[in-house]
Design an enzyme around this catalytic site. Structure first.
Site, PDB file in Angstrom:
ATOM      1  NE  ARG A 171      75.465 -71.693 -29.320  1.00 36.44           N
ATOM      2  CZ  ARG A 171      74.283 -71.206 -28.934  1.00 36.44           C
ATOM      3  NH1 ARG A 171      73.223 -71.951 -28.966  1.00 36.44           N
ATOM      4  NH2 ARG A 171      74.195 -69.967 -28.518  1.00 36.44           N
ATOM      5  NE  ARG A 220      75.430 -65.252 -25.874  1.00 31.15           N
ATOM      6  CZ  ARG A 220      74.270 -64.617 -25.897  1.00 31.15           C
ATOM      7  NH1 ARG A 220      74.111 -63.467 -25.273  1.00 31.15           N
ATOM      8  NH2 ARG A 220      73.260 -65.124 -26.561  1.00 31.15           N
ATOM      9  NE  ARG A 277      69.775 -65.208 -22.886  1.00 34.82           N
ATOM     10  CZ  ARG A 277      69.873 -65.854 -24.037  1.00 34.82           C
ATOM     11  NH1 ARG A 277      68.789 -66.080 -24.760  1.00 34.82           N
ATOM     12  NH2 ARG A 277      71.027 -66.299 -24.471  1.00 34.82           N
ATOM     13  CE  LYS A 320      70.974 -69.100 -32.518  1.00 36.22           C
ATOM     14  NZ  LYS A 320      71.759 -67.891 -32.266  1.00 36.22           N
ATOM     15  NE  ARG A 363      68.288 -61.903 -26.272  1.00 39.04           N
ATOM     16  CZ  ARG A 363      68.787 -62.964 -26.894  1.00 39.04           C
ATOM     17  NH1 ARG A 363      68.281 -63.349 -28.049  1.00 39.04           N
ATOM     18  NH2 ARG A 363      69.791 -63.613 -26.383  1.00 39.04           N
TER      19      ARG A 363
END
Ligand code: AMP
Length: 221
Positions: A83, A166, A155, A8, A122
């Protein structure tokens, strides 16, 4: 829209640059507030670090404030908001008051295994929020942001255990909103397993189609 790690942020940045409109990422806004240790940031961090969602009322007032900034007058792309069903309905109220509406909702479809692999590999620039993937989209110089030259970080919420939370939060809270947009007929699904450029091309095709439909509608009115 899409699960965490579906691309996203990467795609919203590209779409924003292509269309010359701001990308509004609620995750980036919250992370920046957390870094600056503002009241909002400290409160949000307690949810984010666990992989949970920040309460709807907080997100809605944050979004309303941001959407009233002048750079949003010619349109905007939202990344990571809304969301939940309550946020989706709240966004509609915010936009209606300003004689605006959601033109198109794009859902990036990605398998769970891909999400896992992407998130744990990531890295993010703590200064400009640029995203990299150690496998598929590494920085030019190992470990450093291409734009800022500062060391990239993992992160906190990309740790394995948090990614699991999540994903389950996504299923419980976000899938109902996806079903809602689907029932309204303005949801476009894009295969998010493809390359960044292929996904981007598919998104732009949907945006161009939605734009053409909208223009025809305005013409007929
Ligand atoms: P993201 O960068 O979009 O994955 O967001 C990171 C984290 O910020 C999420 O896991 C949530 O804790 C929080 N967050 C971002 N956007 C929202 C939202 N629209 N509603 C609730 N929490 C959010």
């Amino acid at each position: 829209m899409g699960p965490p790690g579906s691309g996203k942020g990467t795609q919203a940045t590209k779409v924003g640059e292509k269309l010359g409109i701001p990308k509004i990422s609620t995750g980036d806004i919250l992370r920046e507030a957390a870094t600056r240790k503002t009241e909002l940031g400290m409160m949000a961090a307690s949810y984010m670090d666990e992989g949970n969602l920040v309460p709807d009322e907080v997100m809605l007032s944050l979004a309303e404030e941001r959407l009233d900034e002048t750079d949003c007058s010619g349109g905007f792309i939202l990344d990571g908001f809304p969301r939940t069903l309550a946020q989706g309905r709240g966004l509609e109220r915010i936009l209606e008051k300003r004689a605006k509406a959601v033109d198109i909702v794009v859902l990036l479809d990605v398998e769970d295994e891909t999400v896992f692999e992407r998130l744990t590999r990531r890295r993010v620039c703590p200064r400009c929020s640029a995203l990299y993937n150690l496998g598929s989209d590494p920085p030019d110089q190992e470990g450093l942001c291409d734009r800022c030259g500062v060391p990239l970080v993992l992160r906190a919420d990309d740790e394995e255990a948090t990614v699991k939370t999540r994903l389950s939060v996504y299923r419980a809270d976000t899938l109902p909103l996806i079903e809602y947009y689907e029932s309204k007929g303005n949801l476009e699904r894009v295969d998010g397993n493809k390359s960044i450029d292929q996904v981007f091309a598919a998104i732009m095709r949907h945006i161009d189609e939605a734009d053409a439909v909208k223009r025809r509608g305005l013409h007929e009115d």
